[in-house]
Scaffold this active site. Structure first.
Site, PDB file in Angstrom:
ATOM      1  N   CYS A  23      -9.085 -18.274  44.883  1.00 44.29           N
ATOM      2  CA  CYS A  23      -8.309 -19.435  44.438  1.00 44.29           C
ATOM      3  C   CYS A  23      -6.895 -19.482  45.015  1.00 44.29           C
ATOM      4  CB  CYS A  23      -8.252 -19.497  42.918  1.00 44.29           C
ATOM      5  SG  CYS A  23      -9.875 -19.836  42.198  1.00 44.29           S
ATOM      6  N   HIS A  71      -7.776 -37.557  43.172  1.00 46.61           N
ATOM      7  CA  HIS A  71      -7.714 -37.568  44.634  1.00 46.61           C
ATOM      8  C   HIS A  71      -6.304 -37.325  45.155  1.00 46.61           C
ATOM      9  CE1 HIS A  71     -11.819 -38.939  44.312  1.00 46.61           C
ATOM     10  NE2 HIS A  71     -11.954 -38.601  45.581  1.00 46.61           N
ATOM     11  N   GLU A 129     -12.807 -26.650  34.904  1.00 46.86           N
ATOM     12  CA  GLU A 129     -12.660 -26.672  36.363  1.00 46.86           C
ATOM     13  C   GLU A 129     -14.001 -26.475  37.039  1.00 46.86           C
ATOM     14  OE1 GLU A 129      -9.715 -23.702  37.357  1.00 46.86           O
ATOM     15  OE2 GLU A 129     -11.257 -22.197  37.576  1.00 46.86           O
TER      16      GLU A 129
END
Length: 140
Positions: A23, A71, A129
């Protein structure tokens, strides 16, 4: 105690600075957001009589907060060089610079706070997530 729950989602990219693992690299998620309202009493009059609040207004508020993050590249303030930020913006990329590490935990707290700022009695926000991994923020 009465409550309402609704959910929405957004897609965005992020990375975790000072993290040692996958990550730390730029990657994306379809974040699923579940928001909960809690109140001791129902509305006393008008269109929201005997309701926590209008579901349409609640859904709209959650969607607007999620759409603001949709986005876009979520960036923790100070983790990218100013020249990198400028280059990304010059290429037309959408960046949302946030004053916190872009973990699911912090996003849950952020979204809950934004809903509370709108006057909603937000008690909890869950941010997934992945379909199986969720962080929860419980408001005081």
């Amino acid at each position: 105690m009465y409550g309402l729950k609704t959910e929405w989602h957004f897609d965005s990219a992020h990375f975790l600075a000072d993290y040692h693992g996958k990550c730390e690299n730029l990657h994306g998620h379809r974040w699923r957001v579940v928001a909960y309202l809690r109140t001791d009493a129902l509305g006393a009059a008008g269109t929201e009589r005997d309701m926590v609040m209008d579901f349409g207004a609640f859904k709209r508020a959650v969607r607007e907060e999620c759409d603001a993050l949709d986005h876009t590249f979520l960036v923790e303030e100070g983790t990218l060089a100013p020249a990198t930020v400028a280059a990304l913006e010059a290429e037309g990329f959408s960046l949302t610079v946030l004053p916190f590490r872009t973990t699911a935990e912090n996003l849950a707290r952020h979204i809950c706070g934004r809903l509370r700022d709108r006057g909603l009695p937000c008690a909890q926000v869950d941010v997934y997530e992945t379909p199986l991994n969720c962080a929860t923020y419980l408001a005081d």
